[in-house]
Enzyme design. Structure first.
Site, PDB file in Angstrom:
ATOM      1  N   HIS A  69       0.833  -1.212   0.000  1.00  0.00           N
ATOM      2  CA  HIS A  69       0.000   0.000   0.000  1.00  0.00           C
ATOM      3  C   HIS A  69       0.859   1.249   0.000  1.00  0.00           C
ATOM      4  CE1 HIS A  69       0.332   1.040   4.398  1.00  0.00           C
ATOM      5  NE2 HIS A  69       0.462  -0.259   4.549  1.00  0.00           N
ATOM      6  N   ASP A 186       6.283   2.060   6.367  1.00  0.00           N
ATOM      7  CA  ASP A 186       5.030   1.307   6.277  1.00  0.00           C
ATOM      8  C   ASP A 186       4.078   2.120   5.399  1.00  0.00           C
ATOM      9  OD1 ASP A 186       2.644  -0.066   6.718  1.00  0.00           O
ATOM     10  OD2 ASP A 186       2.365   0.768   8.717  1.00  0.00           O
ATOM     11  N   GLU A 220      -5.233   1.224   2.729  1.00  0.00           N
ATOM     12  CA  GLU A 220      -4.914   0.178   3.702  1.00  0.00           C
ATOM     13  C   GLU A 220      -4.910   0.710   5.125  1.00  0.00           C
ATOM     14  OE1 GLU A 220      -2.591  -2.499   6.291  1.00  0.00           O
ATOM     15  OE2 GLU A 220      -2.243  -0.389   5.825  1.00  0.00           O
ATOM     16  N   GLU A 221      -4.394   1.910   5.323  1.00  0.00           N
ATOM     17  CA  GLU A 221      -4.266   2.442   6.677  1.00  0.00           C
ATOM     18  C   GLU A 221      -5.613   2.701   7.347  1.00  0.00           C
ATOM     19  OE1 GLU A 221      -1.805   2.382   8.443  1.00  0.00           O
ATOM     20  OE2 GLU A 221       0.019   2.551   7.257  1.00  0.00           O
ATOM     21  N   ASP A 241       4.020  -6.112   3.346  1.00  0.00           N
ATOM     22  CA  ASP A 241       3.824  -4.996   4.267  1.00  0.00           C
ATOM     23  C   ASP A 241       5.053  -4.949   5.169  1.00  0.00           C
ATOM     24  OD1 ASP A 241       2.652  -2.991   5.966  1.00  0.00           O
ATOM     25  OD2 ASP A 241       0.684  -3.644   5.293  1.00  0.00           O
ATOM     26  N   HIS A 321       4.518   3.075  12.807  1.00  0.00           N
ATOM     27  CA  HIS A 321       3.569   4.180  12.936  1.00  0.00           C
ATOM     28  C   HIS A 321       4.150   5.360  13.719  1.00  0.00           C
ATOM     29  CE1 HIS A 321      -0.510   2.225  11.719  1.00  0.00           C
ATOM     30  NE2 HIS A 321       0.478   1.935  10.885  1.00  0.00           N
TER      31      HIS A 321
END
Length: 346
Positions: A69, A186, A220-221, A241, A321
């Site tokens: 993603h 990510d 995706e997030e 991922d 994150h």
């Protein structure tokens, strides 16, 4: 295996520094699509804005689909305050401490860009006795715009409004020791890995046994990235991922990480064994791990009812994150496994 790591790192830096929070990904998607076209790979966009690139193989009935993603965490203007600051709402799941003090960019609906800083509503220890103990929740953060604004009207006159996107400075750095530090590894690291694998296939003129699709998702997030539009002949769906190294985890920043289970449940056992066996046969450094607070595009696809065998691999990304870090070794090992899997005959 002659993998072009310079290309992978260069394209990673390019896409990492191109803002693309969930909901505002067109610019970076254009970059990724142009890279696929360089390698003569056909592409199409879904109605939702995802990108599907396809390399035809001899077997078109049992296709492989590989996802990553390109959307990231970010923020959006929730309110223009009377003081001329902006209250924000988060896009994706991050903790407040991870963005505190970060430089950012506000993109107005008219297309103008303004710089700013994300601060708490009580940022100064010289003024606020509770600056350190203030609860770090999104409601206690605001954006200080780098313009002379003193009121809501001043901000509106700049063209900034509720719903405008806020991009967080990724601070992308590649060290001499091989570490890559940036927000949004990510999952932009995995997008770069996919492009590196496709370049390898192109450079070596490899003919694939199975038609292989590359699904670059853009939501995706927020949970529904690959919930739709998967090519219908897909039998195996591999999400590329991130692995998550840290306390109590088996993952590392130097190997490819293979996920056995995340918050959505176990991934397909036979598929996982295939990936592990490829690593063993090809001497690829790998780790198998379990991630209790994690979901992927494969999770979204399974939840949406797609009849697929699902797997998940990725480079080890430390401090997920937040301000993330990985190493070129992990990028390389993940690329090796991906290439071997694409070219696997069973």
């Amino acid at each position: 295996m002659n993998i072009d790591m310079d290309y992978i790192v260069d394209i990673l830096k390019k896409i990492a520094t191109t803002p693309s929070p969930s909901g505002d990904t067109r610019k970076v998607m254009d970059i990724v699509e142009n890279e696929f076209k360089k390698f003569n790979v056909s592409t199409k966009r879904t109605n939702k804005g995802a990108l599907i690139a396809t390399i035809n193989g001899n077997n078109d009935s049992n296709q492989k689909t590989i996802s990553a993603h390109v959307d990231t965490l970010g923020a959006m203007v929730k309110e223009i305050k009377s003081s001329g600051t902006l209250s924000i709402t988060n896009i994706g799941g991050f903790i407040g401490q991870s963005i505190e003090g970060s430089n950012c960019t506000i993109e107005s609906s008219s297309g103008k860009y303004y710089s700013g800083t994300i601060q708490t509503i009580k940022p100064s220890v010289h003024i606020h006795s509770d600056a350190g103990t203030l609860e770090r929740k999104i409601e206690n953060y605001e954006v200080i715009i780098d313009e002379k604004v003193f009121s809501k009207e001043d901000v509106k006159n700049l063209g900034i409004g509720v719903g405008d996107f806020i991009f967080i400075d990724p601070k992308t750095i590649v060290t001499d020791s091989g570490f890559i530090k940036s927000r949004h590894l990510d999952d932009k690291a995995s997008v770069a890995i996919i492009l590196g694998a496709v370049k390898y296939i192109y450079d070596n003129n490899i003919n694939l046994k199975y038609t292989t699709n590359f699904f670059i998702s853009n939501y995706e997030e927020v949970g529904h990235g690959a919930a739709s539009s998967i090519p219908p002949n897909t039998v195996e769906f591999l999400s590329v991922d991130m692995g998550a190294p840290g306390e109590g985890q088996n993952s590392t920043e130097y190997a490819v990480c293979i996920c056995a289970k995340d918050s959505s449940g176990p991934y397909d056992l036979e598929f996982r064994k295939k990936l592990v066996n490829i690593c063993k046969d090809k001497n690829i450094d790998y780790r198998v791990d379990v991630y209790p607070y994690y979901g992927s595009d494969a999770s979204a696809a399974l939840s949406a009812g797609w009849d697929i065998k699902a797997g998940l691999i990725g480079p080890g990304i430390f401090a997920s994150h937040a301000y993330e870090r990985t190493h070129k070794d992990s990028i390389l090992n993940t690329t090796k496994l991906l290439i071997e899997y694409i070219n696997h005959q069973n």
